[in-house]
Enzyme design. Structure first.
Site, PDB file in Angstrom:
ATOM      1  N   LYS A   1      -4.492  11.602 -16.971  1.00 51.81           N
ATOM      2  CA  LYS A   1      -5.371  10.465 -17.207  1.00 51.81           C
ATOM      3  C   LYS A   1      -6.215  10.574 -18.475  1.00 51.81           C
ATOM      4  O   LYS A   1      -6.813   9.590 -18.892  1.00 51.81           O
ATOM      5  CB  LYS A   1      -6.276  10.226 -15.997  1.00 51.81           C
ATOM      6  CG  LYS A   1      -5.559  10.081 -14.685  1.00 51.81           C
ATOM      7  CD  LYS A   1      -4.492   9.005 -14.662  1.00 51.81           C
ATOM      8  CE  LYS A   1      -5.045   7.619 -14.680  1.00 51.81           C
ATOM      9  NZ  LYS A   1      -4.073   6.613 -14.194  1.00 51.81           N
TER      10      LYS A   1
ATOM     11  N   SER B   1      -0.381  15.712  -5.962  1.00 47.51           N
ATOM     12  CA  SER B   1       0.599  14.689  -6.365  1.00 47.51           C
ATOM     13  C   SER B   1       1.721  15.320  -7.174  1.00 47.51           C
ATOM     14  O   SER B   1       2.857  14.845  -7.159  1.00 47.51           O
ATOM     15  CB  SER B   1      -0.069  13.551  -7.142  1.00 47.51           C
ATOM     16  OG  SER B   1      -0.433  13.964  -8.444  1.00 47.51           O
TER      17      SER B   1
END
Ligand code: PMP
Length: 500
Positions: A43, A279
């Protein structure tokens, strides 16, 4: 390696690493390790891109507050970008995300507004919109912002193609949160080679894409259920994800079980030395399934979105103990020294012969009028005085209690540069020991009278006498505070349980 004018220039260009031990032997499984970004996740790319796009368009003015709803990594990336560029940042986050994330954000100077877990991803987004509208903040809108997809087309996808050096990519495997990675990378890989399969992984208990059910307007997706993969599948299919699906990018959707995600994140650490989050373990689970079906010799590329560092309070670290287990205790007992069960067997500590200690001993023999005077001077300066050492955790704990009670303390740091002048920090030790009857630090005085160290302070708080002594010398404190003082000590100092 280069020299950089800003940490922001180090975002991206993450390594693509071939798995040697976890992949099927006849398939080349490459993982893109996004933990190499400065704040440890994929991110960071989006954070920089969204802010710079808004600067260019004029949507973000100098000094304007930035706000975003985020499961953490976006906020952490934004916090870095905003810190460097000088924008205040507010993050809204559901209370269910890991504590490390909140603390990291606050460490980087952001403010974190928590939203109820029951309101899911939609709740934190609605709160961000509400705050942005009320206060005139710039809202990043990562779930729909094209800058989020564009940066992955421009950087992530290009890096993969460059690193593969023309080798055909059989499949590229990703999860989706905002869908920025999915939309941005898939279109570039497909354009480079239409045969590359785009495989999307999602939680098996929340088949938002796998079910084929469309996203209804303004409410949670009917198939959403809470799952373990923080950062993946929010309770809605985001606009960026919908666009990638509508453009026909997604060839296959693979469901992944939470337990499998945890297991593979651990396997990746123990077999490949690659330390990633939940994840990433989940994406790897899907990539391994694809690799098992792939033709021999093919190349599969798998995204690993973030570092495992920020999952220590989550199920990923369940079973990772702080104390020694039986095997470690047996290892400890296998040699005589430095054991907890037989202190006598430990080598006797060597008497210290540093000049400072010899000076102290010499001072103890003769009286040190100057140090006595200095002690009295300090005691006259404030009603609450603590003689402390900067590195001592008992001193930190005592300070925390005073902070929580709202009591100002004159803290004399015996190892500070100021106390090193004339060796005063060392010379004060024997004087303190004589006055208090104890050689340990900290030593706390209230109204000029010795109270004791951290243990005595906590005891005085628990039995109420601390409040009386503070009141007697006119020091106000928060007498309504409810504090379990033992919890102010670092965990390794908490009284040990029966196994000790
Ligand atoms: N994994 C983690 C840990 C994340 O924080 C995110 C971002 N929400 C993702 C995966 C998904 O990335 P994207 O938002 O680009 O779909």
């Amino acid at each position: 390696m280069a020299r950089y004018a800003s940490i922001l220039e180090t975002i991206g260009r993450t390594p693509l690493v071939r798995l040697a031990r976890l992949a099927p032997p006849d398939v080349n499984l490459h993982v893109k390790v996004e933990a190499f970004n400065p704040m440890g996740s994929v991110k960071d790319r989006m954070a920089l891109a969204v802010i710079e796009a808004a600067e260019r368009s004029g949507d973000l003015r100098p000094g304007q507050t930035v706000i975003e709803a985020t499961s953490g990594n976006t906020g952490i990336g934004l916090a870095m970008v905003c810190a460097r560029k000088g924008y205040p940042l507010v993050v809204t986050m559901a209370e269910s995300f890991s504590l490390e994330r909140r603390r990291l954000l606050r460490f980087l100077g952001a403010r974190v507004v928590l939203t109820p877990a029951s309101e899911k991803g939609s709740g934190m987004l609605a709160k961000a919109v509400e705050l942005a509208e009320t206060h005139g903040y710039f809202l990043c809108r990562q779930f729909e912002n094209e800058a989020n997809a564009e940066v992955h087309s421009r950087t992530t996808a290009r890096e993969i193609l460059d690193d593969m050096q023309g080798e055909p990519i059989h499949a590229w495997v990703t999860g989706f949160g905002t869908g920025g990675t999915l939309k941005g990378v898939s279109r570039v890989l497909k354009a480079a080679d239409a045969r590359t399969r785009i495989v999307v992984a999602e939680p098996d208990n929340a088949p938002l894409l796998g079910s084929g059910e469309v996203q209804p307007q303004g409410v949670s997706h009917p198939r959403f259920r809470p799952h373990l993969m923080q950062g993946w599948s929010p309770d809605f299919i985001s606009p960026l994800t919908q666009q990638a699906v509508a453009a026909g990018m997604v060839d296959e959707v693979v469901p992944v079980a939470g337990e499998e995600a945890l297991r593979l994140a651990r396997e990746l650490a123990r077999k490949e030395g690659i330390f990633v989050g939940i994840s990433a373990g989940a994406t790897l689970a899907a990539a391994l399934e694809v690799a098992r079906r792939a033709p021999a010799g093919s190349h599969v590329v798998c995204m690993l979105p973030d570092t495992g560092e920020r999952y220590q309070t989550t199920p990923l670290f369940a079973g990772i103990e702080d104390e020694m287990n039986e095997e470690e205790l047996a290892l400890s007992r296998s040699t005589p020294g430095f054991r907890f069960d037989t202190p006598a067997a430990a080598p006797a500590p060597q008497p210290s012969a540093t000049p400072a200690v010899r000076v102290a001993a010499a001072q103890e023999a003769t009286s040190d009028a100057e140090a006595e005077q200095r002690l009295d001077d300090y005691l006259a300066q404030a009603p609450v005085v603590m003689f402390a050492l900067a590195w001592c955790e008992f001193c930190w704990a005592a300070r925390k209690l005073f902070d929580r009670l709202g009591v100002d303390v004159l803290s004399v740091e015996l190892d500070s540069p100021a106390c090193q002048v004339g060796d005063m920090g060392v010379r004060l030790r024997p004087v303190l020991a004589r006055r208090t009857g104890a050689p340990t630090i900290p030593q706390i005085f209230i109204g000029g009278e010795p109270l004791g160290g951290c243990g005595e302070l906590f005891e005085a708080w628990e039995n109420g006498s601390l409040g009386e002594r503070l009141a007697a010398c006119g020091v106000a404190h928060d007498s309504t505070a409810r504090i379990d003082s033992r919890l102010l000590l670092p965990a390794w100092l908490h009284p040990r349980s029966a196994e000790a």
